[in-house]
Design an enzyme around this catalytic site. Structure first.
Site, PDB file in Angstrom:
ATOM      1  N   ASP A  51       0.870  -1.184   0.000  1.00 41.78           N
ATOM      2  CA  ASP A  51       0.000   0.000   0.000  1.00 41.78           C
ATOM      3  C   ASP A  51       0.904   1.232   0.000  1.00 41.78           C
ATOM      4  O   ASP A  51       1.770   1.376   0.860  1.00 41.78           O
ATOM      5  CB  ASP A  51      -0.876  -0.023   1.258  1.00 41.78           C
ATOM      6  CG  ASP A  51      -1.960   1.049   1.230  1.00 41.78           C
ATOM      7  OD1 ASP A  51      -3.085   0.745   1.632  1.00 41.78           O
ATOM      8  OD2 ASP A  51      -1.673   2.195   0.835  1.00 41.78           O
TER       9      ASP A  51
ATOM     10  N   ASP B 205      -3.489   2.318  -5.516  1.00 40.88           N
ATOM     11  CA  ASP B 205      -2.249   2.314  -4.729  1.00 40.88           C
ATOM     12  C   ASP B 205      -2.051   1.059  -3.882  1.00 40.88           C
ATOM     13  O   ASP B 205      -1.240   1.042  -2.979  1.00 40.88           O
ATOM     14  CB  ASP B 205      -2.149   3.598  -3.865  1.00 40.88           C
ATOM     15  CG  ASP B 205      -2.744   3.434  -2.490  1.00 40.88           C
ATOM     16  OD1 ASP B 205      -3.768   2.744  -2.355  1.00 40.88           O
ATOM     17  OD2 ASP B 205      -2.169   4.004  -1.539  1.00 40.88           O
ATOM     18  N   GLU B 206      -2.805   0.007  -4.209  1.00 41.66           N
ATOM     19  CA  GLU B 206      -2.734  -1.211  -3.395  1.00 41.66           C
ATOM     20  C   GLU B 206      -2.701  -2.452  -4.264  1.00 41.66           C
ATOM     21  O   GLU B 206      -3.423  -2.526  -5.252  1.00 41.66           O
ATOM     22  CB  GLU B 206      -4.038  -1.363  -2.603  1.00 41.66           C
ATOM     23  CG  GLU B 206      -4.029  -0.797  -1.235  1.00 41.66           C
ATOM     24  CD  GLU B 206      -5.395  -1.000  -0.592  1.00 41.66           C
ATOM     25  OE1 GLU B 206      -5.807  -2.162  -0.454  1.00 41.66           O
ATOM     26  OE2 GLU B 206      -6.034   0.012  -0.276  1.00 41.66           O
TER      27      GLU B 206
HETATM   28  P1  TTP Z   1      -5.253   5.025   0.869  1.00 38.13           P
HETATM   29  O1  TTP Z   1      -4.198   3.982   0.648  1.00 38.13           O
HETATM   30  O2  TTP Z   1      -6.397   4.692   1.735  1.00 38.13           O
HETATM   31  O3  TTP Z   1      -4.570   6.341   1.477  1.00 38.13           O
HETATM   32  P2  TTP Z   1      -3.144   6.970   1.279  1.00 38.13           P
HETATM   33  O4  TTP Z   1      -2.302   6.181   0.335  1.00 38.13           O
HETATM   34  O5  TTP Z   1      -3.312   8.404   0.885  1.00 38.13           O
HETATM   35  O6  TTP Z   1      -2.537   6.965   2.721  1.00 38.13           O
HETATM   36  P3  TTP Z   1      -1.939   5.758   3.579  1.00 38.13           P
HETATM   37  O7  TTP Z   1      -0.483   6.103   3.785  1.00 38.13           O
HETATM   38  O8  TTP Z   1      -2.720   5.747   4.824  1.00 38.13           O
HETATM   39  O9  TTP Z   1      -2.109   4.517   2.744  1.00 38.13           O
HETATM   40  O10 TTP Z   1      -5.830   5.510  -0.519  1.00 38.13           O
HETATM   41  C1  TTP Z   1      -5.002   5.649  -1.676  1.00 38.13           C
HETATM   42  C2  TTP Z   1      -5.367   6.885  -2.464  1.00 38.13           C
HETATM   43  O11 TTP Z   1      -6.736   6.811  -2.840  1.00 38.13           O
HETATM   44  C3  TTP Z   1      -5.210   8.168  -1.674  1.00 38.13           C
HETATM   45  O12 TTP Z   1      -3.930   8.757  -1.802  1.00 38.13           O
HETATM   46  C4  TTP Z   1      -6.298   9.038  -2.231  1.00 38.13           C
HETATM   47  C5  TTP Z   1      -7.347   8.098  -2.742  1.00 38.13           C
HETATM   48  N1  TTP Z   1      -8.523   8.058  -1.836  1.00 38.13           N
HETATM   49  C6  TTP Z   1      -9.595   8.908  -2.136  1.00 38.13           C
HETATM   50  O13 TTP Z   1      -9.567   9.622  -3.136  1.00 38.13           O
HETATM   51  N2  TTP Z   1     -10.709   8.888  -1.301  1.00 38.13           N
HETATM   52  C7  TTP Z   1     -10.774   8.067  -0.200  1.00 38.13           C
HETATM   53  O14 TTP Z   1     -11.789   8.077   0.527  1.00 38.13           O
HETATM   54  C8  TTP Z   1      -9.654   7.201   0.095  1.00 38.13           C
HETATM   55  C9  TTP Z   1      -9.683   6.288   1.304  1.00 38.13           C
HETATM   56  C10 TTP Z   1      -8.567   7.234  -0.755  1.00 38.13           C
HETATM   57 MG    MG Z   2      -2.135   4.094   0.589  1.00 42.31          MG
END
Ligand code: TTP
Ligand code: MG
Length: 422
Positions: free
Chosen positions: A31, A126-127
């Site tokens: 992630d 992103d996962e």
């Molecule tokens: P996430 O992996 O949930 O968040 P992140 O990568 O920003 O932070 P973390 O370090 O906690 O993993 O989500 C990935 C991307 O998806 C995030 O950068 C933005 C987008 N996203 C949205 O647009 N809306 C949302 O509600 C979520 C959860 C994510």
């Molecule tokens: Mg993330």
């Protein structure tokens, strides 16, 4: 601190683990850290050290997509209404999303994982899960230790100018839980055999699939930790967890045999919300629907999917469920287009006046071309000889135009230019 951290977290612990062979399956969940914000910082280093919010606008419209770790210190997080984020963090820099750029970086990360295994399942922009189980068949140079592979992936992602976090475990469920334990830029290893112990003291909300409503209902039965859930009997929980009861109990004990599925086809993208209290007020219900539509829009765009069928789901206080749907001519991934249709469906349904427990919105009926695009996108830039995603998308558009002309004037009316290549 979090007592459920796995015991291995110093470099010397990891070095010691590297000396032991890995038994059984090795699944990773990767992630990216603060992904959209991290890409923005990479492209504009002057943002480093500042609080950055991506998505929504400081005048209070929309919702936050993500915030960097600096802004999170002030309590800003994904899916928060922009108005609230602006209050919590008034000095933040606000940026618009740039999905083309995210897809480009995402493809680079996938290519790094692909250099180790073809068994990759992307679950969002992103996962991804990947199966890196030691197997002489997969790697001509002989099996590499899964931990060495994880270290290599993390280092190479860092060289791109971004950071990721990885969970390494014997199953998808445990890998997913682990990847969140040491963010940012963390590697969490759950050695085979230690899953149940690690999970036992974690709150039930850590299990993917247990939402706030199930959490509340399980807590009412005094089931608070995954250890409690693992020891529960299925018949007591069926009214809460439904057909997933058995698998959730097993997963709470770290038992999950689900394979990493590389070409898993998305049939629909939907989001639903069970209200804390049943709602009857039209404005409130529509504003919930709007938030769900925004979330559905970004998920569609992040997967590269566009659909033609818009579905609205309502569960009333008596638990009965009704769905409404409409199919439009042109596939869309834009909530500005599909939300008004969903709103109209609901306004014309005659449902208002009854109290509602849940509302949901979904897009399905993806066009064949979008499915192919999404699949190829998933494979990143390695496929199809395209230099990068932009080139590929440009070509897809070109192909679409050529198809249209051929549809109207016959196959030979235009050449695609492919034959000029060699
Ligand atoms: P996430 O992996 O949930 O968040 P992140 O990568 O920003 O932070 P973390 O370090 O906690 O993993 O989500 C990935 C991307 O998806 C995030 O950068 C933005 C987008 N996203 C949205 O647009 N809306 C949302 O509600 C979520 C959860 C994510
Ligand atoms: Mg993330």
């Amino acid at each position: 601190m979090k007592q459920y951290l796995p015991p291995f977290h110093t470099n010397s612990d990891i070095d010691e683990l590297l000396l032991r062979p890995w038994e059984g399956r090795a699944i990773i969940h990767l992630d990216m850290d603060a992904f959209f914000a991290a890409v923005a910082e990479l492209d504009d280093p002057s943002l480093r050290g500042k609080a950055v919010i991506v998505g929504g606008s400081p005048d209070g419209r929309g919702v936050v997509c993500t915030a960097n770790y600096e802004a999170r210190k002030f309590g800003v997080h994904s899916a928060m209404p922009a108005a609230r984020a602006a209050k919590l963090c008034p000095h933040a820099v606000w940026l618009r999303t740039d999905f083309d750029r995210y897809k480009e970086m995402s493809a680079k990360v996938i290519a790094i994982i692909e250099s180790h295994t073809p068994i990759i399942e992307r679950t969002s922009i992103d996962e991804a899960y990947a199966d890196i189980s030691p197997s002489p068949k997969m790697d001509p140079l002989g099996p590499r230790h899964p931990i060495a592979i994880c270290k290599d992936i993390l280092e190479r992602v860092a060289k791109l100018g971004l950071t990721a976090s990885i969970g390494l475990a014997s199953s998808k469920t445990v890998a997913k839980i682990a990847s969140d334990l040491r963010k940012p830029h963390g590697l969490s290893i759950v050695s085979p055999g230690t899953e149940a112990l690690l999970l036992s003291s974690m709150p039930i909300s850590k299990l993917p699939g247990i939402g706030p409503k199930s959490e509340e209902r399980l807590t009412n039965l005094n089931i608070r930790s995954l250890g409690d859930l693992a020891l529960s009997s299925p018949q007591d929980l069926r009214h809460i967890l439904g057909s997933n009861t058995q698998s959730n109990i097993a997963r709470a004990a770290g038992i999950d045999t689900d394979p990493v599925e590389p070409d898993r086809e998305t049939k629909s993208v939907s989001n639903e919300e069970t209200f804390g209290e049943d709602l009857i007020d039209k404005t409130q219900i529509l504003s919930e629907l709007r938030l769900l539509a925004e979330k559905t829009g970004w998920r569609l765009r992040s997967k590269g999917l566009k659909g033609r069928t818009i579905k609205v789901k309502v569960r009333f206080s008596d638990l009965s469920i009704r769905t409404l749907s409409k199919t439009i001519d042109n596939p869309t991934d834009d909530e500005h287009l599909f939300y008004p249709i969903a709103e109209e469906l609901l306004l014309n349904s005659g449902f208002f006046g009854r109290s509602m427990r849940l509302i949901g919105i979904g897009i399905s009926n993806f066009s064949e071309r979008e499915m192919q695009l999404a699949l190829l996108e998933d494979m990143g830039e390695c496929l199809d000889g395209a230099q990068d995603l932009k080139t590929f998308e440009k070509r897809t558009r070109l192909n679409q135009n050529i198809d249209k002309i051929r549809d109207r004037f016959g196959y030979d009316a235009i050449g695609s230019g492919l034959h000029l290549k060699d």
